[in-house]
Design an enzyme around this catalytic site. Structure first.
Site, PDB file in Angstrom:
ATOM      1  N   GLY A 157      23.125   6.979  28.795  1.00  0.00           N
ATOM      2  CA  GLY A 157      21.967   6.834  27.562  1.00  0.00           C
ATOM      3  C   GLY A 157      22.556   6.399  26.319  1.00  0.00           C
TER       4      GLY A 157
ATOM      5  N   ALA B 175      32.309  10.731  21.670  1.00  0.00           N
ATOM      6  CA  ALA B 175      31.886  11.436  22.701  1.00  0.00           C
ATOM      7  C   ALA B 175      32.381  12.975  22.716  1.00  0.00           C
ATOM      8  CB  ALA B 175      32.460  10.721  24.169  1.00  0.00           C
ATOM      9  N   ARG B 176      33.570  13.267  23.156  1.00  0.00           N
ATOM     10  CA  ARG B 176      34.403  14.176  22.893  1.00  0.00           C
ATOM     11  C   ARG B 176      35.796  13.993  22.513  1.00  0.00           C
ATOM     12  NH1 ARG B 176      30.271  16.352  22.474  1.00  0.00           N
ATOM     13  NH2 ARG B 176      29.188  18.050  23.561  1.00  0.00           N
TER      14      ARG B 176
ATOM     15  N   GLU C 280      38.501  20.656  17.580  1.00  0.00           N
ATOM     16  CA  GLU C 280      37.487  20.880  16.647  1.00  0.00           C
ATOM     17  C   GLU C 280      37.343  22.419  15.975  1.00  0.00           C
ATOM     18  OE1 GLU C 280      33.586  19.234  17.425  1.00  0.00           O
ATOM     19  OE2 GLU C 280      34.647  17.173  17.913  1.00  0.00           O
TER      20      GLU C 280
ATOM     21  N   HIS D  39      31.719  15.638  13.412  1.00  0.00           N
ATOM     22  CA  HIS D  39      30.649  15.919  14.652  1.00  0.00           C
ATOM     23  C   HIS D  39      29.451  15.873  14.283  1.00  0.00           C
ATOM     24  CE1 HIS D  39      30.563  17.396  18.909  1.00  0.00           C
ATOM     25  NE2 HIS D  39      29.469  16.672  18.529  1.00  0.00           N
TER      26      HIS D  39
ATOM     27  N   GLY E 214      27.158  13.453  15.136  1.00  0.00           N
ATOM     28  CA  GLY E 214      26.310  12.376  15.870  1.00  0.00           C
ATOM     29  C   GLY E 214      24.813  12.813  16.030  1.00  0.00           C
TER      30      GLY E 214
END
Ligand SMILES: O=CC(=O)O
Length: 350
Positions: free
Chosen positions: A179, A263-264, A293, A311, A313
């Site tokens: 997505g 993403a990660r 993180e 982070h 997003g």
């Protein structure tokens, strides 16, 4: 719902509305769950205390748990130890986020009865792709170097940052065309970029919407900008995507490539990225996520060619609310009708 007279418990691991806005509708939706069960919030401030709370029997009778990404600061990963410490009554775990790498789904499936896990797809797509685009432009234009110098009172700095690059006409390679990847494709095309992608499976024509499917190696060797949009799969039952981009993959990239990750963190080997930035192989990078993180590799912090976002997003009022409402709906449907709205695909046959 259970047939006994006591209401089932519903656990809250983390907080509703991380933006701490009491007017957020998600608070009302969470409180409304009180009609279906007793809402319980652990008091633990760390993993040892959480395990103790589990052992104390305080959560007995809990049927569902809602968890946030940041609850990991208290419980640690939802690994086998935590899964097995959760009460036997627990049947549903609603994760408030798209990526659920913090949850050992296999351990949840292996319990008897299993814990059914849900995540929050689609609601995150726009906000994450927006940050992705911000990082692509920021990294291509090398804005961070100038912005950093300005705040130090040095205008553009001495020497001035190298000239950046326009997105127009550049090839954007999207690794992971879910997505968020597909949403990013549309946005990048509005900036004149040509999109190619690699995925576990080639998409049908409608979903690909004109993006060219290429092999992993072709994506590495022909992209001007590489965007990581795939899930972190670190468990032994799925293709391992941890460090999918490491030293050997950087070597295959074009000189002066731009690398962006929303993403990660662990899909990139951060140490290898630092080396690739230092050698000039990678022109600049845009990162919203990091391997450990909130720790950031010092080689990324010192390099002003890297644009860093902590982070964020999905860090908008609208998206956080939509995600929370979605996760709460998972719990409501599970308690009211025994079915989750968005079970994770690994448990489709459960
Ligand atoms: O990181 C954010 C998410 O997985 O939704």
């Amino acid at each position: 719902m259970s047939s006994g007279s006591a209401k089932p418990k519903i656990l809250l691991l983390g907080d509703i509305d991380q933006c701490v806005d009491p007017t957020n509708s998600a608070h009302q939706s969470w409180n409304a769950l009180g009609e279906l069960g007793e809402l319980v919030k652990p008091t633990a401030t760390n993993r040892a205390e959480f395990l103790q709370e589990c052992q104390s029997g305080k959560f007995e009778g809990a049927v569902a748990a809602y968890r946030t990404f940041f609850s990991v600061k208290i419980t640690g990963l939802v690994d086998e130890e935590i899964v097995n410490a959760l009460p036997n009554s627990l049947k549903y775990l609603a994760h408030c986020g798209a990526g659920y790498d913090q949850v050992d789904v296999h351990a949840c499936s292996a319990r008897n009865p299993p814990i059914r896990v849900s995540n929050v797809p689609t609601a995150v797509d726009d906000a994450t792709a927006d940050v992705n685009m911000f990082l692509i432009i920021g990294a291509l234009r090398n804005f961070n170097t100038g912005m950093h110098a300005l705040r130090e009172g040095k205008w553009r700095g001495q020497p001035a940052p190298p000239l950046g690059h326009d997105p127009q006409g550049k090839v954007l390679g999207i690794l992971g065309m879910g997505g968020i990847g597909r949403n990013l494709k549309k946005k990048a095309e509005a900036f004149g970029m040509k999109v190619i992608y690699h995925n576990r499976r080639e998409l049908n024509e409608e979903l690909a919407a004109g993006a060219q499917y290429v092999s992993f190696d072709e994506l590495l060797s022909t992209s001007d900008v590489i965007s990581l949009n795939l899930p972190l799969n670190a468990d032994r039952f799925k293709k391992n995507t941890r460090h999918i981009i490491s030293k050997a993959e950087f070597a295959k990239m074009k000189n002066g490539v731009v690398v962006v990750n929303t993403a990660r963190g662990a899909v990139i080997d951060e140490a290898a990225l630092v080396d690739a930035l230092d050698s000039g192989k990678v022109f600049s990078a845009g990162l919203d996520v990091f391997e450990e993180e909130p720790k950031i590799h010092p080689g990324l912090v010192r390099n002003t060619n890297v644009i860093l976002v902590p982070h964020m997003g999905t860090w908008t009022k609208e998206t956080q609310t939509a995600m929370e409402e979605w996760a709460i709906e998972n719990i409501r449907l599970a308690l009211a009708g025994g079915k989750l709205k968005s079970p994770v695909p690994e448990q489709a046959g459960l």
